[in-house]
Structure formats: C-alpha cells, structure tokens
Motif scaffolding. Structure first.
Motif, PDB file in Angstrom:
ATOM      1  N   LYS A  89       0.934  -1.395   0.006  1.00  0.00           N
ATOM      2  CA  LYS A  89       0.186   0.155  -0.111  1.00  0.00           C
ATOM      3  C   LYS A  89       0.888   1.282  -0.038  1.00  0.00           C
ATOM      4  N   ALA A  90       1.861   1.228   0.812  1.00  0.00           N
ATOM      5  CA  ALA A  90       3.123   2.300   0.975  1.00  0.00           C
ATOM      6  C   ALA A  90       3.379   2.639  -0.475  1.00  0.00           C
ATOM      7  N   GLY A  91       3.716   1.779  -1.388  1.00  0.00           N
ATOM      8  CA  GLY A  91       4.284   1.733  -2.733  1.00  0.00           C
ATOM      9  C   GLY A  91       3.283   1.946  -3.761  1.00  0.00           C
ATOM     10  N   GLY A  92       1.985   1.835  -3.358  1.00  0.00           N
ATOM     11  CA  GLY A  92       0.946   1.942  -4.390  1.00  0.00           C
ATOM     12  C   GLY A  92       1.064   2.992  -5.669  1.00  0.00           C
ATOM     13  N   ARG A  93       1.302   4.208  -5.186  1.00  0.00           N
ATOM     14  CA  ARG A  93       1.303   5.233  -6.288  1.00  0.00           C
ATOM     15  C   ARG A  93       2.723   5.110  -7.019  1.00  0.00           C
ATOM     16  N   MET A  94       3.637   4.919  -6.355  1.00  0.00           N
ATOM     17  CA  MET A  94       5.045   4.714  -6.999  1.00  0.00           C
ATOM     18  C   MET A  94       5.096   3.469  -7.983  1.00  0.00           C
ATOM     19  N   ILE A  95       4.398   2.483  -7.586  1.00  0.00           N
ATOM     20  CA  ILE A  95       4.185   1.228  -8.648  1.00  0.00           C
ATOM     21  C   ILE A  95       3.497   1.741  -9.833  1.00  0.00           C
ATOM     22  N   ALA A  96       2.316   2.796  -9.679  1.00  0.00           N
ATOM     23  CA  ALA A  96       1.695   3.027 -10.624  1.00  0.00           C
ATOM     24  C   ALA A  96       2.382   3.956 -11.692  1.00  0.00           C
ATOM     25  N   VAL A  97       2.935   4.874 -11.023  1.00  0.00           N
ATOM     26  CA  VAL A  97       4.218   5.878 -11.803  1.00  0.00           C
ATOM     27  C   VAL A  97       5.221   5.042 -12.423  1.00  0.00           C
ATOM     28  N   PHE A  98       5.905   4.171 -11.755  1.00  0.00           N
ATOM     29  CA  PHE A  98       7.002   3.402 -12.283  1.00  0.00           C
ATOM     30  C   PHE A  98       6.455   2.477 -13.478  1.00  0.00           C
ATOM     31  N   LEU A  99       5.272   1.853 -13.373  1.00  0.00           N
ATOM     32  CA  LEU A  99       4.704   1.195 -14.445  1.00  0.00           C
ATOM     33  C   LEU A  99       4.362   1.870 -15.792  1.00  0.00           C
ATOM     34  N   VAL A 100       4.029   3.364 -15.591  1.00  0.00           N
ATOM     35  CA  VAL A 100       3.743   4.283 -16.714  1.00  0.00           C
ATOM     36  C   VAL A 100       5.235   4.519 -17.326  1.00  0.00           C
ATOM     37  N   VAL A 101       6.288   4.702 -16.526  1.00  0.00           N
ATOM     38  CA  VAL A 101       7.764   4.894 -17.121  1.00  0.00           C
ATOM     39  C   VAL A 101       8.036   3.795 -17.857  1.00  0.00           C
ATOM     40  N   VAL A 102       7.702   2.481 -17.236  1.00  0.00           N
ATOM     41  CA  VAL A 102       8.019   1.248 -18.044  1.00  0.00           C
ATOM     42  C   VAL A 102       7.600   1.300 -19.290  1.00  0.00           C
ATOM     43  N   VAL A 103       6.183   1.352 -19.437  1.00  0.00           N
ATOM     44  CA  VAL A 103       5.442   1.327 -20.710  1.00  0.00           C
ATOM     45  C   VAL A 103       6.022   2.177 -21.642  1.00  0.00           C
ATOM     46  N   GLY A 104       6.476   3.332 -21.338  1.00  0.00           N
ATOM     47  CA  GLY A 104       7.290   4.393 -22.007  1.00  0.00           C
ATOM     48  C   GLY A 104       8.424   3.613 -22.679  1.00  0.00           C
ATOM     49  N   LEU A 105       9.218   2.875 -22.127  1.00  0.00           N
ATOM     50  CA  LEU A 105      10.421   2.534 -22.501  1.00  0.00           C
ATOM     51  C   LEU A 105       9.936   1.247 -23.621  1.00  0.00           C
ATOM     52  N   LEU A 106       8.842   0.496 -23.278  1.00  0.00           N
ATOM     53  CA  LEU A 106       8.416  -0.561 -24.171  1.00  0.00           C
ATOM     54  C   LEU A 106       8.120   0.000 -25.598  1.00  0.00           C
ATOM     55  N   LEU A 107       7.502   1.117 -25.451  1.00  0.00           N
ATOM     56  CA  LEU A 107       7.138   1.659 -26.914  1.00  0.00           C
ATOM     57  C   LEU A 107       8.327   2.272 -27.522  1.00  0.00           C
ATOM     58  N   ILE A 108       9.021   2.922 -26.698  1.00  0.00           N
ATOM     59  CA  ILE A 108      10.377   3.398 -27.451  1.00  0.00           C
ATOM     60  C   ILE A 108      11.340   2.228 -28.032  1.00  0.00           C
ATOM     61  N   GLN A 109      11.560   1.232 -27.310  1.00  0.00           N
ATOM     62  CA  GLN A 109      12.463   0.004 -27.502  1.00  0.00           C
ATOM     63  C   GLN A 109      11.954  -0.483 -29.002  1.00  0.00           C
ATOM     64  N   ASN A 110      10.497  -0.932 -29.068  1.00  0.00           N
ATOM     65  CA  ASN A 110       9.927  -1.342 -30.436  1.00  0.00           C
ATOM     66  C   ASN A 110      10.123  -0.277 -31.308  1.00  0.00           C
ATOM     67  N   ALA A 111       9.736   0.887 -31.246  1.00  0.00           N
ATOM     68  CA  ALA A 111       9.775   2.045 -32.228  1.00  0.00           C
ATOM     69  C   ALA A 111      11.332   1.975 -32.798  1.00  0.00           C
ATOM     70  N   VAL A 112      12.447   1.849 -31.797  1.00  0.00           N
ATOM     71  CA  VAL A 112      13.869   1.838 -31.975  1.00  0.00           C
ATOM     72  C   VAL A 112      13.916   0.773 -33.111  1.00  0.00           C
ATOM     73  N   GLY A 113      13.637  -0.439 -32.394  1.00  0.00           N
ATOM     74  CA  GLY A 113      14.310  -1.684 -33.278  1.00  0.00           C
ATOM     75  C   GLY A 113      13.474  -1.856 -34.538  1.00  0.00           C
ATOM     76  N   VAL A 114      12.310  -1.327 -34.857  1.00  0.00           N
ATOM     77  CA  VAL A 114      11.568  -1.528 -35.916  1.00  0.00           C
ATOM     78  C   VAL A 114      11.946  -0.476 -36.874  1.00  0.00           C
ATOM     79  N   GLY A 115      12.190   0.881 -36.410  1.00  0.00           N
ATOM     80  CA  GLY A 115      12.829   1.755 -37.405  1.00  0.00           C
ATOM     81  C   GLY A 115      14.058   1.486 -37.747  1.00  0.00           C
ATOM     82  N   LEU A 116      14.941   1.156 -37.012  1.00  0.00           N
ATOM     83  CA  LEU A 116      16.392   0.913 -37.265  1.00  0.00           C
ATOM     84  C   LEU A 116      16.414  -0.251 -38.439  1.00  0.00           C
ATOM     85  N   ALA A 117      15.639  -1.274 -38.094  1.00  0.00           N
ATOM     86  CA  ALA A 117      15.614  -2.531 -39.175  1.00  0.00           C
ATOM     87  C   ALA A 117      15.066  -2.121 -40.596  1.00  0.00           C
ATOM     88  N   THR A 118      14.013  -1.205 -40.508  1.00  0.00           N
ATOM     89  CA  THR A 118      13.569  -0.587 -41.820  1.00  0.00           C
ATOM     90  C   THR A 118      14.635   0.178 -42.445  1.00  0.00           C
TER      91      THR A 118
END
Length: 408
Positions: A89-118
């Motif tokens: 419970k103490a880490g609830g907000r931090m977990i939610a914020v960190f998850l958003v940060v993680v999702v941002g990296l997932l999107l970037i990693q795939n964009a970079v991978g597909v973009g550079l491959a092309t």
C-alpha cells in the motif's frame, strides 16, 4: 570436442564463481567504483574464458542447468514472502508511476528496433525481436514470441535471433545499472541524503528484504526449515496455477504464479494463525538463490552466439543499450523523484529493461550495499518486473504487430 559438467560439479563451479566474483568486486577498483554485481563479474569472467577456449582449441564446455529455473522460482517465491500488504500500500502510487515509465520504454524500444531495421534494410520482425520482446521480456518471452513469428510470419530463424538478443541484453543489463546509478547519485549529490544516514548502513535492523545482502543476520534451524517449507509450497502451488491457466486468456509465466502464492502466504498466514514469517531467513535464502541463478545464467552464456548476429543487429542492440541508459537517467530518475530511491530504481530499470528482474535486483543490491538502503525500490521493482511487465509488454507487442509493415 564437448565437455559436459554434471549437476554436482556445476553447483561447485557456480559457488566458486560467486566467491571469485565477490573477490573481484572487492579488489578491482573499477568494478567496485561502478557497483558491478558480484555474480555478474564472476559469471562473465567464466563466460569469456570459455569463449577463449572455444576459439583457441574448439573445445566447448556445457553445464547441467537443471537447477537454474528452480533457483529463479525460489527467488521469486522469496520476493512474494516478503511482500507485506502494508508495504505494498505504501508503494501503491510509486508502482503506478513506475509502470507508466516502464510502458514508455517498451514503446520506445520497439519503435527504435523496427525503425532501425527498416532503415538498415532487414526484416522488421528482427527489429521487433531486438526490442521489448527480448530486452524487457528476456529469454522466456523471446522464445514464446519466436514460435509465433516462425509459424505465423514464416521467420524461421526467429528463435536463434531472439536468444542472441536476450543474451546481449542480459549481459549489458547487469553492467550498466550500477554505473548509471552511481552517476546519478554523484552528479546530484544525494548519496548522503537524510533518509540514508551513516549509522543505518551497517545496522541490519534498519534494512529489510534484499537491500543489503552482505549484512549478517541471526537465524536458527527452525526458521530455515519453516522458510524452506513455505518456499516449496510456493513452487508447488505456483506450478499448478500456471498449468491451470495455460492456454487461457489469463495465462501467466510460472514465476508470476509462484510470486503470487508467496504474497498470499505472507499476508494470510500471520492473520489466521500465530505463525510469523522470519523475514531474515526468507531474505537470506532468496539472496542465495538469486546469486546462484545469476552466476549460472551468466557463466553458461555462449558468447560466440553473439558473433552470429549480423552487423545491423549489433547496431540496433548497441543503440538500445544507449537509449536504456539515457532513459533511466533522464526519464526514470526524474519522474520517480530525482532522489536516492529514484537512482536505485534507475539501476533496477536498467536490469530488467535490458535483461531480467533478477538482474534488476542484483543491480539494486550492488547500489544499496554501497550507498545505503532503499526500501521503496525493493517493493516497486519486483512487483512491476514480475507481475506487470509481461502483461503490458504483450499488449504493446500485439499493437505493433497490427502495423501494416507486418502485413496485419
């Protein structure tokens, strides 16, 4: 010529690798300065030696890895047994914020991978494999998606590419986490922050979970036996849950089910009985399993398989590593609060953003062992890295596969 090492001698060698790795970190200034985890240092040393032997004599050494997966599952079970609901419970907000940060990296990693491959003129599926599938997903996710790529998209070498990319990420994830955290701590002058006074660094009563694995904690045989019993229950029940969910819309990796059982035991058992879980024994056994798992995983790496990657793939993975370091420093650190906890979280993000959750924990341990505890980081990273990353990663990958470039 192939030399096969049986399970007993594999365990002996793994133990020696851990001792050598810790000795290297203590004695080699550059490893200590950049907080490289002991299992990473020792494991990579053996992997490099085996590479030299193979190149010089064409001898290959193979280890019996039967214990590797059980050790990983035991580690996640210990994480679950330490996940007190009050702390969650103490880490609830931090977990939610960190998850958003993680999702941002997932999107970037795939964009970079597909973009550079092309741009480099190779199959965009290879770029996707060099993205979040293998980097944030690891070997397991890579193996699962490569089967889909081979059957549905006709990419026959998908498994080899996925394993090589995941191996590259595992190595780099364990190397860059410590240096990134050290840079952030030193640059922002936060090593001696108010929550991290000198007298707390060596006091085991002020540390919890896996924050300071080198601190000596007093336990007895009864506590160890109780802990082993609970860990065994987590593995057994987790396996049954994973099998029950297999093939359904709720299918989850086994380690997530094992961790979930640990969380249930941790929060239910003390409330329905007078039994109290001994956190010290749980963290000690968890640290032992984590160290052995990482040493096994790294010392058994076939580094020559990285040479099989075409130059374009090496370029993509090198760019992904640079982006991970920059993202951890400029996004993860800033969004998570620009403080000591944020620096430790950045080290952890490097670990599972390129490798795996155990690598993330090892990175954070290397930082907290030197600079002091970070309670919130050891709540947030295991939960996001174990529970949420596979779910959101699968969603992101499916969204990318809907792009016209993949023939959707």
């Amino acid at each position: 010529m192939v030399f096969s090492i049986d399970i007993y001698n594999t365990l002996v060698i793994t133990s020696l690798v851990l001792l050598i790795g810790q000795y290297m970190v203590n004695k080699v200034p550059v490893l200590n300065r950049y907080t490289i985890p002991g299992p990473v240092a020792g494991g990579l040393l053996v992997a490099v030696l085996l590479l030299i032997i193979k190149q010089a004599f064409d001898w290959q050494v193979t280890f019996d890895m039967s214990l590797k997966d059980p050790l990983m599952l035991l580690f996640f079970a210990s994480v679950g047994l330490n996940a007190n609901i009050i702390q969650l419970k103490a880490g609830g907000r931090m977990i939610a914020v960190f998850l958003v940060v993680v999702v941002g990296l997932l999107l970037i990693q795939n964009a970079v991978g597909v973009g550079l491959a092309t741009v480099l003129g190779i199959d965009p599926l290879m770029g996707l494999l060099a993205g979040s599938i293998t980097l944030s997903g690891g070997h397991g996710t890579g193996a699962a998606w490569s089967e889909t790529f081979a059957t549905k998209y006709g990419f026959q070498n998908a498994l080899e590419v996925a394993m090589a990319c995941a191996t590259f990420g595992l190595v780099l994830g364990g190397i860059i986490g410590g240096p990134v955290a050290r840079f952030l701590i030193k640059r922002n002058k936060i090593a001696e922050h108010p929550e991290n006074p000198d007298n707390e660094k060596d006091n085991p009563e002020n540390t919890t979970g896996f924050e300071k694995p080198q601190i000596k904690r007093s336990i007895n045989s009864a506590a160890l036996i109780e802990t082993i019993a609970m860990l065994a229950i987590c593995l057994s029940a987790g396996q049954y849950i994973a099998l029950a969910l297999k093939g359904t819309a709720f299918e989850l990796p086994t380690f997530v089910c094992v961790l979930f059982v640990g969380v249930v035991i941790c929060n239910i058992l003390p409330r329905v009985s007078n039994f109290q879980i001994v956190e010290r024994s749980v963290s000690i056994l968890g640290n032992v399993c984590l160290s052995l798992f990482l040493a096994m995983a790294l010392m058994s790496l076939k580094l020559w398989e990285l040479a099989s990657l075409a130059i374009p793939m090496v370029v993509i993975l090198s760019v992904q590593t640079l982006i991970m370091a920059l993202y951890a420093g400029f996004v993860t650190f800033r969004v998570m609060g620009r403080n000591y906890d944020a620096a430790v979280l950045a080290a952890g993000h490097c670990g599972f953003g390129l490798g795996a959750t155990p690598t993330a924990i090892a990175n954070m341990q290397a930082v907290t062992e030197r600079f002091g505890p970070s309670h919130i980081a050891f709540i947030v990273v295991p939960l996001v890295g174990a529970f949420f990353i596979d779910i959101v990663n699968a969603i992101v990958i499916k969204l990318y596969l809907m792009l016209p470039i993949f023939g959707a």
